[in-house]
Write an enzyme that holds these catalytic residues in place. Structure first.
Site, PDB file in Angstrom:
ATOM      1  N   SER A 151      14.921  25.890  -8.887  1.00  0.00           N
ATOM      2  CA  SER A 151      13.661  25.143  -8.837  1.00  0.00           C
ATOM      3  C   SER A 151      13.051  25.102 -10.237  1.00  0.00           C
ATOM      4  O   SER A 151      13.326  24.194 -11.012  1.00  0.00           O
ATOM      5  CB  SER A 151      12.720  25.785  -7.814  1.00  0.00           C
ATOM      6  OG  SER A 151      11.516  25.058  -7.765  1.00  0.00           O
ATOM      7  N   THR A 152      12.274  26.108 -10.608  1.00  0.00           N
ATOM      8  CA  THR A 152      11.688  26.105 -11.966  1.00  0.00           C
ATOM      9  C   THR A 152      12.714  26.499 -13.018  1.00  0.00           C
ATOM     10  O   THR A 152      12.469  26.355 -14.208  1.00  0.00           O
ATOM     11  CB  THR A 152      10.527  27.121 -12.062  1.00  0.00           C
ATOM     12  OG1 THR A 152      11.067  28.444 -11.899  1.00  0.00           O
ATOM     13  CG2 THR A 152       9.470  26.862 -11.004  1.00  0.00           C
ATOM     14  N   GLY A 206      13.453  29.529 -13.610  1.00  0.00           N
ATOM     15  CA  GLY A 206      13.071  30.855 -14.104  1.00  0.00           C
ATOM     16  C   GLY A 206      14.119  31.925 -13.791  1.00  0.00           C
ATOM     17  O   GLY A 206      14.478  32.731 -14.664  1.00  0.00           O
ATOM     18  N   THR A 207      14.611  31.918 -12.558  1.00  0.00           N
ATOM     19  CA  THR A 207      15.596  32.922 -12.141  1.00  0.00           C
ATOM     20  C   THR A 207      16.853  32.813 -12.993  1.00  0.00           C
ATOM     21  O   THR A 207      17.356  33.811 -13.528  1.00  0.00           O
ATOM     22  CB  THR A 207      15.963  32.699 -10.646  1.00  0.00           C
ATOM     23  OG1 THR A 207      14.775  32.768  -9.881  1.00  0.00           O
ATOM     24  CG2 THR A 207      16.982  33.703 -10.156  1.00  0.00           C
ATOM     25  N   LYS A 248      16.463  41.195  -8.717  1.00  0.00           N
ATOM     26  CA  LYS A 248      15.325  40.320  -9.024  1.00  0.00           C
ATOM     27  C   LYS A 248      14.138  40.628  -8.117  1.00  0.00           C
ATOM     28  O   LYS A 248      14.306  40.883  -6.936  1.00  0.00           O
ATOM     29  CB  LYS A 248      15.768  38.861  -8.804  1.00  0.00           C
ATOM     30  CG  LYS A 248      14.662  37.843  -8.931  1.00  0.00           C
ATOM     31  CD  LYS A 248      15.196  36.427  -8.768  1.00  0.00           C
ATOM     32  CE  LYS A 248      14.799  35.820  -7.452  1.00  0.00           C
ATOM     33  NZ  LYS A 248      15.195  34.431  -7.295  1.00  0.00           N
ATOM     34  N   ARG A 280      10.494  38.790  -7.073  1.00  0.00           N
ATOM     35  CA  ARG A 280       9.641  37.610  -7.265  1.00  0.00           C
ATOM     36  C   ARG A 280       8.183  38.035  -7.249  1.00  0.00           C
ATOM     37  O   ARG A 280       7.722  38.670  -6.308  1.00  0.00           O
ATOM     38  CB  ARG A 280       9.926  36.566  -6.180  1.00  0.00           C
ATOM     39  CG  ARG A 280       9.051  35.327  -6.333  1.00  0.00           C
ATOM     40  CD  ARG A 280       9.557  34.123  -5.566  1.00  0.00           C
ATOM     41  NE  ARG A 280      10.786  33.540  -6.086  1.00  0.00           N
ATOM     42  CZ  ARG A 280      10.868  32.765  -7.165  1.00  0.00           C
ATOM     43  NH1 ARG A 280       9.789  32.509  -7.865  1.00  0.00           N
ATOM     44  NH2 ARG A 280      12.025  32.277  -7.545  1.00  0.00           N
ATOM     45  N   ASP A 286       0.829  -1.220   0.000  1.00  0.00           N
ATOM     46  CA  ASP A 286       0.000   0.000   0.000  1.00  0.00           C
ATOM     47  C   ASP A 286       0.858   1.264   0.000  1.00  0.00           C
ATOM     48  O   ASP A 286       0.363   2.364   0.220  1.00  0.00           O
ATOM     49  CB  ASP A 286      -0.933   0.001   1.208  1.00  0.00           C
ATOM     50  CG  ASP A 286      -0.164  -0.049   2.525  1.00  0.00           C
ATOM     51  OD1 ASP A 286       1.089  -0.080   2.490  1.00  0.00           O
ATOM     52  OD2 ASP A 286      -0.802  -0.047   3.595  1.00  0.00           O
ATOM     53  N   ASP A 344      23.666  30.204  -7.155  1.00  0.00           N
ATOM     54  CA  ASP A 344      22.492  30.416  -6.294  1.00  0.00           C
ATOM     55  C   ASP A 344      22.365  29.223  -5.344  1.00  0.00           C
ATOM     56  O   ASP A 344      22.997  28.187  -5.554  1.00  0.00           O
ATOM     57  CB  ASP A 344      21.234  30.545  -7.163  1.00  0.00           C
ATOM     58  CG  ASP A 344      20.143  31.381  -6.494  1.00  0.00           C
ATOM     59  OD1 ASP A 344      20.293  31.751  -5.323  1.00  0.00           O
ATOM     60  OD2 ASP A 344      19.131  31.664  -7.173  1.00  0.00           O
TER      61      ASP A 344
HETATM   62  C1  R5P Z   1      15.220  32.398  -4.076  1.00  0.00           C
HETATM   63  O1  R5P Z   1      15.414  33.351  -3.326  1.00  0.00           O
HETATM   64  C2  R5P Z   1      16.238  31.322  -4.279  1.00  0.00           C
HETATM   65  O2  R5P Z   1      17.487  31.725  -3.856  1.00  0.00           O
HETATM   66  C3  R5P Z   1      16.292  30.880  -5.731  1.00  0.00           C
HETATM   67  O3  R5P Z   1      16.714  31.987  -6.510  1.00  0.00           O
HETATM   68  C4  R5P Z   1      14.947  30.417  -6.201  1.00  0.00           C
HETATM   69  O4  R5P Z   1      14.441  29.424  -5.348  1.00  0.00           O
HETATM   70  C5  R5P Z   1      15.048  29.878  -7.609  1.00  0.00           C
HETATM   71  O5  R5P Z   1      13.765  29.515  -8.022  1.00  0.00           O
HETATM   72  P1  R5P Z   1      13.430  29.303  -9.544  1.00  0.00           P
HETATM   73  O6  R5P Z   1      14.434  28.372 -10.120  1.00  0.00           O
HETATM   74  O7  R5P Z   1      12.038  28.731  -9.532  1.00  0.00           O
HETATM   75  O8  R5P Z   1      13.447  30.648 -10.217  1.00  0.00           O
END
Ligand code: R5P
Length: 287
Positions: free
Chosen positions: A214-215, A217-218, A184, A186, A34, A210
């Protein structure tokens, strides 16, 4: 000292045991039909100092950590150090809107229950360490990342925002090159704005550094800015490579020459080992 590695951090645990010359404990971690998790420690660790290594991402890894912590406690360990290479949920470190949890605090409180101390790598913000109710420490991947980048003939290190400037400065000092940062803002989890800025990047090899990708995008926006200013090669370097969704494609389309991450989260881009940074702090505290 004994080391136990959860399935999210097997390599780091293995490297740590080799580097510190301490045994890696044999364990079982498997799923019931499960999908519930079963863990078991197969060696005698009673009266010992046990270091449990487990990244708390994705969510399933958190349960595994809790179960190993309980198993280690039940087995009579003398001291439990929890090493969290990547501490998930750290970005929700405050109540941004009414009705939200402080997720980082919620996680930290639960992890503290069966721990005597916690070590994590490049937490999103240092103040989250205060959420643990046991002594907690952080270590940085900047030395390891900068060492890797040294071979790449980097002319400039770029921080994608002011918050990452210190990391970029330290890396630039190690590499002996220039550094700069972008401005930057957000907008939400998926949208960011980067203010155009005059960057002295003409014909330069630049590494953007950094804590988290994550995505993507930054990084993608930063790469595009650098290309606009005539950068030669652009490297993307991070401690924690989450690479959610189409992140890798986004970075490739933006024109990155290489993506580099540590192995706090395992991926094809985990080119830099984090164990030496963790071993150093463990050795300093326990030798
Ligand atoms: C934000 O302050 C973190 O330091 C990273 O810049 C952020 O988590 C990156 O996120 P993503 O790749 O989605 O733009």
């Amino acid at each position: 000292m004994y080391v136990i590695g959860g399935t999210a951090s097997e390599t780091v645990a293995n490297d740590l045991s080799k580097q510190l010359k301490v045994p890696l404990v044999k364990t079982i971690s498997k799923r019931f039909p499960d999908d519930e998790l079963y863990v078991r420690i197969l060696e005698d660790i009673s009266g010992e100092h046990v270091v449990i290594v487990q990244t708390t991402y994705p969510d399933k890894s958190i349960i595994e950590l809790f179960l190993f912590q309980d198993a280690v406690k039940e087995a009579g360990a003398k001291k439990i150090t929890v090493v969290i290479p990547y501490f998930g949920y750290a970005r929700q470190d405050t109540k941004f809107k009414d009705g939200e949890p402080i997720s980082a605090k919620a996680m930290a409180k639960l992890i503290s229950q069966n721990a005597d101390e916690v070590i994590t790598v490049d937490p999103h913000k240092e103040h989250i360490l205060d959420f643990f109710t046991v002594p907690s420490f952080s270590c940085s991947a900047v030395f390891e990342l900068a060492n890797y980048l040294k071979e790449k003939k980097i002319d400039m290190i770029l921080a994608p925002d002011k918050g990452a400037l210190n990391r970029a400065k330290k890396a630039a000092e190690i590499i002996d090159c220039d550094f700069d940062y972008m401005e930057k803002t957000r907008i939400d989890g998926e949208t960011i704005e980067i203010k155009p800025k005059n960057l002295d990047a003409q014909n330069k090899n630049v590494a953007i550094i950094d804590d988290i990708v994550s995505t993507g995008g930054t990084m993608a926006k930063s790469i595009k800015e650098l290309k606009k200013f005539g950068a030669n090669k652009v490297f993307v370097a991070c401690t924690h490579g989450l690479f959610a969704g189409e992140a890798i494609k986004k970075l490739a389309n933006a024109g990155t020459d290489e993506i580099i991450s540590t192995d706090t989260i395992t991926s094809d881009y985990s080119k830099v080992k984090i164990a030496p940074a963790i071993a150093e702090i463990l050795a300093k505290k326990h030798r």
